[in-house]
Design an enzyme around this catalytic site. Sequence first.
Site, PDB file in Angstrom:
ATOM      1  N   LYS A 180      -9.174   2.756  -2.801  1.00 10.09           N
ATOM      2  CA  LYS A 180      -9.271   2.308  -1.252  1.00 10.09           C
ATOM      3  C   LYS A 180     -10.931   2.507  -0.591  1.00 10.09           C
ATOM      4  CE  LYS A 180      -7.427   0.823   3.212  1.00 10.09           C
ATOM      5  NZ  LYS A 180      -6.776   1.142   4.022  1.00 10.09           N
ATOM      6  N   CYS A 186      -5.407  -3.094   1.494  1.00  4.88           N
ATOM      7  CA  CYS A 186      -5.537  -3.786   3.393  1.00  4.88           C
ATOM      8  C   CYS A 186      -6.544  -3.840   3.857  1.00  4.88           C
ATOM      9  CB  CYS A 186      -4.508  -2.303   3.579  1.00  4.88           C
ATOM     10  SG  CYS A 186      -4.071  -2.687   4.958  1.00  4.88           S
ATOM     11  N   GLU A 231       0.797  -1.198  -0.629  1.00  2.00           N
ATOM     12  CA  GLU A 231       0.007  -0.318  -0.126  1.00  2.00           C
ATOM     13  C   GLU A 231       1.357   1.260  -0.232  1.00  2.00           C
ATOM     14  OE1 GLU A 231      -3.213   1.552   3.021  1.00  2.00           O
ATOM     15  OE2 GLU A 231      -2.451  -0.375   3.359  1.00  2.00           O
TER      16      GLU A 231
END
Length: 262
Positions: free
Chosen positions: A110, A144, A41
């Site tokens: 995200k 994540c 990330e």
Amino acid sequence: MRTALLQSSGRPGSVAGNLKVLDEAAGRAAAAGAGLLVTPEMFLTGYAIGDDIARLAEPADGEAADAVADTATRHGLAIAYAYPERDGDTVFNSVQLVSADGTRLANYRKTHLFGCFERDHFTPGDRQVVQAGLNGLTVGLMICYDVEFPENVRAHALAGTDLLLVPTAQMHPFQFVAESVVPVRAFENQMYVAYVNRVGREDGFEFVGLSTLAGPDGVARTRAGRAEELVLADADPVFLAASREDNPYLRDRRPCLYGSLV
């Protein structure tokens, strides 16, 4: 498809430095037969860099994207790299997949931001499932914290994702996500999951490494330690098809019972 996981925090604050790290890793991955390289990330800029996130953020078709495409083309492998994406005045925590010929295949923002740090610096994305075809596999993108929501991964499974790429900045004391949650997600959704982490300390965060590629049998095909490392493993479509036949979770679902979940 041989998949290389680049476990590294790169050079926080230096896009040029991280592009050099990526280029060197791409060369090693290609020499080992990899068709795909995945970064952690926010690899392009560093994660815990505060307001420099906004300063270093670039569009999905910016100069850094061109540099990554050049790296992919020279080494002959696809690259999924994570970066802060600027779209006008808005900044997203994103990952972009580039093919071996430099074509931008997919870009994901995200959707589930973790903690005050991320909510202070990013806007959440609103597309749950982003996919692209690559070397005979349907590849999905996630970042994540997203993978810790079972609904997210199940949505990918229902959409036909074979290999889910998850750049991450997993920190202490949540290493159980890499050790236990990710293999379970791979098993219960019958897919491969590549979970690629940062390492070391950055401005109060301690990243735990443990990058892994888990198979649809819930077994890690490779697992890194706690230091910078390039690890490789194969995502095998033949094994995946056989596993899906033997483990019919998706066929045995009863969606009529699940309305209360939403």
